[in-house]
Each structure stands twice: as C-alpha cells, then as structure tokens.
Design a protein around this motif. Structure first.
Motif, short mmCIF file in Angstrom:
data_model
loop_
_atom_site.label_atom_id
_atom_site.label_comp_id
_atom_site.label_asym_id
_atom_site.label_seq_id
_atom_site.Cartn_x
_atom_site.Cartn_y
_atom_site.Cartn_z
N LYS A 20 55.01 10.89 -95.92
CA LYS A 20 54.81 10.72 -97.37
C LYS A 20 54.14 9.40 -97.70
CE LYS A 20 58.73 13.40 -99.13
NZ LYS A 20 59.98 13.35 -99.89
N THR A 21 54.24 8.41 -96.80
CA THR A 21 53.67 7.09 -97.10
C THR A 21 52.16 7.08 -96.92
OG1 THR A 21 53.80 6.26 -94.83
CG2 THR A 21 55.75 5.95 -96.24
N GLY A 22 51.64 8.01 -96.13
CA GLY A 22 50.20 8.00 -95.85
C GLY A 22 49.77 6.85 -94.94
N LEU A 23 50.74 6.17 -94.34
CA LEU A 23 50.42 5.04 -93.46
C LEU A 23 50.43 5.51 -92.00
CD1 LEU A 23 52.78 2.34 -95.00
CD2 LEU A 23 50.33 2.58 -95.38
N SER A 24 49.86 4.70 -91.11
CA SER A 24 49.93 4.90 -89.67
C SER A 24 49.76 6.36 -89.24
CB SER A 24 51.27 4.41 -89.11
OG SER A 24 51.52 3.12 -89.51
N PRO A 25 48.55 6.78 -88.93
CA PRO A 25 48.30 8.18 -88.55
C PRO A 25 48.83 8.50 -87.16
CG PRO A 25 46.31 6.88 -88.30
CD PRO A 25 47.36 5.95 -88.83
N PHE A 26 50.15 8.60 -87.05
CA PHE A 26 50.82 8.91 -85.79
C PHE A 26 50.78 10.39 -85.50
CE2 PHE A 26 53.72 5.20 -86.44
CZ PHE A 26 53.56 4.65 -85.20
N TRP A 45 70.81 7.68 -99.79
CA TRP A 45 71.08 7.56 -101.23
C TRP A 45 71.48 8.95 -101.72
CZ3 TRP A 45 70.45 3.30 -104.60
CH2 TRP A 45 70.46 3.59 -105.96
N GLN A 46 72.68 9.07 -102.25
CA GLN A 46 73.18 10.36 -102.76
C GLN A 46 72.97 11.48 -101.73
OE1 GLN A 46 70.90 10.46 -106.37
NE2 GLN A 46 72.40 9.25 -107.49
N GLY A 47 73.26 11.15 -100.47
CA GLY A 47 73.18 12.16 -99.41
C GLY A 47 71.79 12.39 -98.86
N ASN A 48 70.78 11.75 -99.45
CA ASN A 48 69.41 11.96 -98.97
C ASN A 48 68.89 10.73 -98.23
OD1 ASN A 48 69.09 14.52 -100.29
ND2 ASN A 48 69.01 13.37 -102.21
N LEU A 49 68.12 10.99 -97.20
CA LEU A 49 67.52 9.88 -96.46
C LEU A 49 66.37 9.32 -97.32
CD1 LEU A 49 66.99 9.86 -92.68
CD2 LEU A 49 65.47 8.66 -94.24
N ALA A 50 66.60 8.13 -97.88
CA ALA A 50 65.70 7.60 -98.90
C ALA A 50 64.73 6.57 -98.36
CB ALA A 50 66.52 6.98 -100.02
N GLY A 51 65.03 5.97 -97.21
CA GLY A 51 64.13 4.96 -96.67
C GLY A 51 64.54 4.57 -95.26
N PHE A 52 63.60 3.89 -94.60
CA PHE A 52 63.92 3.39 -93.27
C PHE A 52 63.06 2.18 -92.94
CE2 PHE A 52 60.31 4.55 -90.53
CZ PHE A 52 59.66 5.50 -91.30
N VAL A 69 59.95 3.83 -98.16
CA VAL A 69 60.96 4.35 -99.09
C VAL A 69 60.34 5.57 -99.76
CG1 VAL A 69 62.26 3.87 -101.21
CG2 VAL A 69 62.07 2.12 -99.42
N ASP A 70 61.12 6.63 -99.86
CA ASP A 70 60.65 7.86 -100.50
C ASP A 70 60.21 7.52 -101.93
OD1 ASP A 70 60.73 10.36 -102.03
OD2 ASP A 70 61.61 11.21 -100.22
N PRO A 71 59.03 8.02 -102.36
CA PRO A 71 58.57 7.74 -103.73
C PRO A 71 59.61 8.06 -104.80
CG PRO A 71 56.83 8.82 -102.48
CD PRO A 71 58.05 8.80 -101.59
N LEU A 72 60.50 9.02 -104.54
CA LEU A 72 61.54 9.37 -105.53
C LEU A 72 62.53 8.24 -105.76
CD1 LEU A 72 62.61 12.96 -104.40
CD2 LEU A 72 61.43 12.33 -106.52
N TYR A 73 62.64 7.34 -104.78
CA TYR A 73 63.73 6.34 -104.83
C TYR A 73 63.22 4.90 -104.87
CZ TYR A 73 66.36 10.43 -103.31
OH TYR A 73 66.90 11.68 -103.22
N ARG A 74 61.95 4.73 -105.22
CA ARG A 74 61.39 3.36 -105.17
C ARG A 74 61.86 2.51 -106.35
NH1 ARG A 74 55.37 4.69 -102.67
NH2 ARG A 74 56.23 5.41 -100.67
#
Ligand SMILES: CC(C)(COP(=O)(O)OP(=O)(O)OC[C@H]1O[C@@H](n2cnc3c(N)ncnc32)[C@H](O)[C@@H]1OP(=O)(O)O)[C@@H](O)C(=O)NCCC(=O)NCCS
Length: 135
Positions: A20-26, A45-52, A69-74
C-alpha cells in the motif's frame, strides 16, 4: 494500540501493508527474507495490523529499512510509537528517505533525526535520498 514483535503469521498482512505504501519494489519472497533477517515491530490498532517498522541491527548502528502505516490509520502517532520502541537508543539510528517524502522527513525531524548527507539517484533517475541520523 499494541506494539509487539512480528510473528510469522503476520507475514501476509505485512506484505499487503507494504504494498500500500508504493515504496521499495520488492518481490514477496525478498520481503519475506527481510522479515526473517531483521527486527520487525508491528502496531495493532483495534485488531488490525496498522503499521510496522523493520530495523537492521549491526554491531555499531541500526538502520530503519522499512516503515509503513496503513493510510486508514495515519496521523495518530503510530509511526512515532513504532520508532520509540527503539528508545533509549543503544547505538546511532540511520534512515534513508526520499527527499520529496515530506511526511516521513517531518516525522524523523520531530523525533530528533538530523540530515547528514544525501545519495544521488538512490531511488532511480532524479530520485534522491536524504540520509538522517539520530544520536
Ligand atoms: C511516514 C508515515 C510512516 C507516517 O506515519 P504516521 O503514523 O501517520 O505518523 P505519526 O502519526 O506518528 O506522525 C508523527 C509526526 O510526523 C509528522 N508527520 C507524519 N505524517 C505527516 C504528514 N502527512 N504531513 C506532515 N507531517 C507529518 C508530524 O510531525 C507528526 O506529528 P503530529 O501528527 O503531532 O503533527 C506514513 O505516512 C507512511 O506510511 N507513509 C508511506 C511510507 C513511508 O513513506 N515510509 C517512510 C519511508 S523512510
């Protein structure tokens, strides 16, 4: 919010979030190898993996290799909390950030990172990295 070390079960959700970040084309397998080789903390966050954050630990310093961080939780302090799991630092912490990525540069500045140099065309033609250091 809970911050904890990642487990192998987090792999698919981490891969989805990374994409989702569009970074590092792994490739997914390369991403999986990084998870095995480095230290990863996840924010739930609220049971969801929100960032790492994925950290390379060496003898004399650490590097932030990936942070997302997931755009939903920034803008709720998740990235700051992930990086603060490393505090107090035992050795200098470095990061390379694209010099157009003002969100990330602001984040690192608020935590006290200082710009120490640049890497020309690091992310591709005309895409330069700023190198920042904390401590
Ligand atoms: C950069 C990123 C990790 C920030 O995550 P986040 O959880 O939203 O950041 P935080 O809420 O912890 O922000 C902490 C501080 O960073 C700065 N910051 C973060 N996002 C910002 C934005 N969109 N605009 C301006 N400042 C921002 C602010 O100073 C913020 O403090 P404030 O909210 O009290 O003003 C997130 O935007 C992201 O995943 N981006 C895509 C991937 C990426 O660029 N990773 C970094 C690669 S080096």
């Amino acid at each position: 919010m809970v911050i904890r070390p990642h487990t192998p079960d987090d792999g698919p959700a981490l891969w989805t979030l990374h994409q989702k970040t569009g970074l590092s084309p792994f490739h997914q397998s390369e991403f999986g190898n990084w998870l095995k080789q480095h230290i990863t903390w996840v924010a739930v966050w609220q049971g969801n993996l929100a960032g790492f954050v994925l950290i390379q630990d060496t003898l004399d310093h650490q590097d932030v290799l990936l942070l997302a961080v997931d755009p939903l939780y920034r803008r709720q302090g998740i990235a700051r909390s992930l990086l603060q799991t490393l505090f107090p630092l035992k050795k200098p912490l470095f990061v390379e950030v694209e010099d157009t990525n003002t969100d990330a540069m602001n984040l690192y500045q608020t935590l006290g990172f200082q710009p120490i140099g640049g890497r020309h065309n690091y992310y591709g033609p005309s895409r330069h990295a700023l190198v920042m250091r904390l401590q």
